[in-house]
Design a protein around this motif. Structure first.
Motif, PDB file in Angstrom:
ATOM      1  N   LEU A 165     -13.729  -8.797  -3.808  1.00 29.39           N
ATOM      2  CA  LEU A 165     -13.472  -9.056  -2.395  1.00 29.39           C
ATOM      3  C   LEU A 165     -13.218  -7.769  -1.595  1.00 29.39           C
ATOM      4  CD1 LEU A 165     -11.120 -12.172  -2.667  1.00 29.39           C
ATOM      5  CD2 LEU A 165     -13.438 -12.146  -1.732  1.00 29.39           C
ATOM      6  N   GLY A 166     -13.147  -6.637  -2.290  1.00 28.47           N
ATOM      7  CA  GLY A 166     -12.886  -5.375  -1.588  1.00 28.47           C
ATOM      8  C   GLY A 166     -11.420  -5.156  -1.303  1.00 28.47           C
ATOM      9  N   ILE A 167     -10.553  -5.735  -2.142  1.00 32.98           N
ATOM     10  CA  ILE A 167      -9.105  -5.590  -1.967  1.00 32.98           C
ATOM     11  C   ILE A 167      -8.538  -4.859  -3.179  1.00 32.98           C
ATOM     12  CG2 ILE A 167      -6.892  -6.797  -1.761  1.00 32.98           C
ATOM     13  CD1 ILE A 167      -8.391  -9.101  -0.441  1.00 32.98           C
ATOM     14  N   GLU A 186     -15.456  -2.764  -3.718  1.00 31.55           N
ATOM     15  CA  GLU A 186     -16.488  -3.276  -2.820  1.00 31.55           C
ATOM     16  C   GLU A 186     -16.050  -3.148  -1.361  1.00 31.55           C
ATOM     17  OE1 GLU A 186     -19.389  -4.221  -3.897  1.00 31.55           O
ATOM     18  OE2 GLU A 186     -18.831  -3.991  -6.014  1.00 31.55           O
ATOM     19  N   LYS A 187     -16.993  -3.297  -0.457  1.00 29.06           N
ATOM     20  CA  LYS A 187     -16.681  -3.293   0.966  1.00 29.06           C
ATOM     21  C   LYS A 187     -15.922  -4.562   1.322  1.00 29.06           C
ATOM     22  CE  LYS A 187     -18.859  -2.864   5.533  1.00 29.06           C
ATOM     23  NZ  LYS A 187     -20.158  -2.734   6.250  1.00 29.06           N
ATOM     24  N   PHE A 188     -14.864  -4.403   2.103  1.00 31.23           N
ATOM     25  CA  PHE A 188     -14.047  -5.561   2.462  1.00 31.23           C
ATOM     26  C   PHE A 188     -14.584  -6.250   3.711  1.00 31.23           C
ATOM     27  CE2 PHE A 188     -10.558  -7.284   5.108  1.00 31.23           C
ATOM     28  CZ  PHE A 188     -10.184  -8.329   4.279  1.00 31.23           C
ATOM     29  N   LEU A 235      -7.304 -12.725 -11.552  1.00 34.51           N
ATOM     30  CA  LEU A 235      -7.131 -12.249 -10.176  1.00 34.51           C
ATOM     31  C   LEU A 235      -7.625 -10.819  -9.933  1.00 34.51           C
ATOM     32  CD1 LEU A 235      -3.653 -13.813  -9.360  1.00 34.51           C
ATOM     33  CD2 LEU A 235      -5.849 -14.436  -8.331  1.00 34.51           C
ATOM     34  N   PRO A 236      -7.335  -9.854 -10.816  1.00 37.38           N
ATOM     35  CA  PRO A 236      -7.769  -8.476 -10.515  1.00 37.38           C
ATOM     36  C   PRO A 236      -9.258  -8.349 -10.228  1.00 37.38           C
ATOM     37  CG  PRO A 236      -6.171  -8.464 -12.300  1.00 37.38           C
ATOM     38  CD  PRO A 236      -6.487  -9.900 -12.028  1.00 37.38           C
ATOM     39  N   LYS A 262     -10.674   1.370   5.103  1.00 35.49           N
ATOM     40  CA  LYS A 262     -10.890   0.031   5.658  1.00 35.49           C
ATOM     41  C   LYS A 262     -10.643  -1.077   4.638  1.00 35.49           C
ATOM     42  CE  LYS A 262     -14.219   1.541   9.162  1.00 35.49           C
ATOM     43  NZ  LYS A 262     -15.579   1.342   9.726  1.00 35.49           N
ATOM     44  N   ASN A 263     -10.137  -0.704   3.472  1.00 39.87           N
ATOM     45  CA  ASN A 263      -9.876  -1.694   2.428  1.00 39.87           C
ATOM     46  C   ASN A 263      -8.394  -2.021   2.351  1.00 39.87           C
ATOM     47  OD1 ASN A 263     -12.472  -0.124   1.311  1.00 39.87           O
ATOM     48  ND2 ASN A 263     -12.456  -2.211   0.506  1.00 39.87           N
ATOM     49  N   PRO A 264      -8.041  -3.298   2.333  1.00 39.31           N
ATOM     50  CA  PRO A 264      -6.629  -3.656   2.176  1.00 39.31           C
ATOM     51  C   PRO A 264      -6.133  -3.301   0.776  1.00 39.31           C
ATOM     52  CG  PRO A 264      -7.951  -5.533   2.927  1.00 39.31           C
ATOM     53  CD  PRO A 264      -8.899  -4.484   2.477  1.00 39.31           C
ATOM     54  N   VAL A 265      -4.868  -2.991   0.695  1.00 40.40           N
ATOM     55  CA  VAL A 265      -4.208  -2.754  -0.582  1.00 40.40           C
ATOM     56  C   VAL A 265      -3.065  -3.761  -0.702  1.00 40.40           C
ATOM     57  CG1 VAL A 265      -2.910  -1.140  -2.026  1.00 40.40           C
ATOM     58  CG2 VAL A 265      -4.728  -0.291  -0.525  1.00 40.40           C
TER      59      VAL A 265
END
Length: 360
Positions: A209-211, A175-177, A202-203, A233-236
């Motif tokens: 949440l886009g993470i 998803e978009k973060f 959690l996954p 633009k997505n956190p990893v």
């Protein structure tokens, strides 16, 4: 120190020169001053990138008490030796370069690259894995590369681990973060810290949440617990489960979330034993601590128990604040309020709840 040097075999002149300096207790700069040459010249001779000319041979003979012909013969024999071996060594040099840019054996063992007896194919497999056209290039990561170096990690292994994480993240749709959405979701994330089996939720939460939430076991000599970086633009968030304990899992996870929450940019590869001493690491640390255990509640608990914590005390405190007892114990261990060997029954393993999500 020797006055009549006779090399028993073909050896680099720079190695002989280096030994002579060591024997005299001289530095390269000392010799440079003695023969009135730039220090760089001496260093290049020792490194083998500069040949010894007749003029330099005379100067070395005067400084070291040898004959000029010793150095000219040494240089000539060495260059002839290199010329004879150049063709035979080409494949060796290529393999050496490949094993320098990546931990080849471990990549093959983990099936991240295919094994092969053919050098050209091995080179292609490694270059494809690292996203480079040639072993002479430096791998390009999603963001600037920065890592903890207090334990002297192997940089090629760090890069290889990151490239595997990056590869897995790129394969996933997400998803978009939105940062504000993450901030609002912090209590929801922490709600899963009460019981170890809740970790399995959690996954999906992070995906929504886009993470990117990636788990890749650490490579040898990386000393990694986790990482945070941005892919587009997505956190990893990537975890290694190097210490398969609930306290390490939750602190590492919240630490990496702390980097995102605080708006830290760039790549963070973290070792929880010895985090780098800088403002951003300190901020992520503090956020993780405060999220997991409210500082006022912890201080009140410590004051109330006056340094004596029973198993029941920790369990009751954990139940009141809806945290797993292992998280509370891990903090008390870290703060040296409970001996490290005590009450370890609470430090349960977590990998069994994440098996399907761990990179195999």
């Amino acid at each position: 120190m020797t006055n009549n040097l006779k090399p028993a075999r073909v050896v680099a002149p720079g190695r002989i020169l280096s030994r002579e300096l060591d024997a005299r207790g001289w530095t390269q700069k000392d010799l440079a001053k003695i023969i009135k040459r730039p220090p760089q010249t001496i260093n290049e001779i020792i490194q083998g990138t500069k040949q010894i000319t007749p003029e330099t041979a005379i100067e070395l003979s005067q400084a070291l008490g040898t004959s000029p012909t010793f150095w000219t013969n040494l240089e000539a024999n060495y260059r002839l030796f290199l010329a004879n071996k150049q063709k035979d060594d080409s494949d060796i040099e290529r393999r050496s370069r490949l094993y320098t840019v990546a931990p080849v054996a471990e990549l093959i063992k983990r099936q991240w690259i295919k094994p092969t007896e053919f050098l050209d194919e091995l080179e292609k497999n490694i270059c494809d894995f690292l996203g480079i056209n040639s072993p002479l290039e430096s791998p390009k990561l999603a963001v600037n590369f920065r890592h903890n170096d207090q334990l002297d990690p192997e940089k090629s292994s760090l890069i290889s681990w990151m490239k595997r994480v990056e590869y897995l993240a790129k394969k996933r749709k997400i998803e978009k973060f939105k940062l504000e959405q993450l901030k609002t979701a912090i209590p929801n994330i922490l709600a899963y810290s009460e019981k170890e089996e809740q970790i399995i939720n959690l996954p999906k939460l992070f995906k929504d949440l886009g993470i990117h939430f990636i788990m890749v076991p650490h490579l040898n000599k990386t000393y990694l617990d986790g990482a945070m970086f941005y892919l587009e633009k997505n956190p990893v968030i990537a975890l290694t489960l190097r210490y398969n304990r609930i306290d390490y899992f939750w602190f590492t996870l919240m630490h990496e979330i702390g980097h995102i929450f605080a708006g830290h940019q760039g790549l963070y590869l973290d070792n929880m034993d010895q985090l780098e001493d800088n403002e951003q690491e300190s901020e992520a640390n503090q956020l993780a601590r405060d999220w997991l255990i409210h500082p006022d509640a912890l201080e009140g608990f410590i004051q109330q128990k006056k340094g004596k914590f029973s198993s029941q005390d920790i369990s009751d405190f954990a139940n009141i604040h809806k945290r797993h007892p292992g998280i509370i114990l891990g903090r008390l261990h870290y703060d040296k309020l409970v001996p490290y060997q005590n009450l370890r029954k609470y430090l349960v393993r977590v990998n069994s709840y994440l098996t399907e999500y761990v990179d195999r």
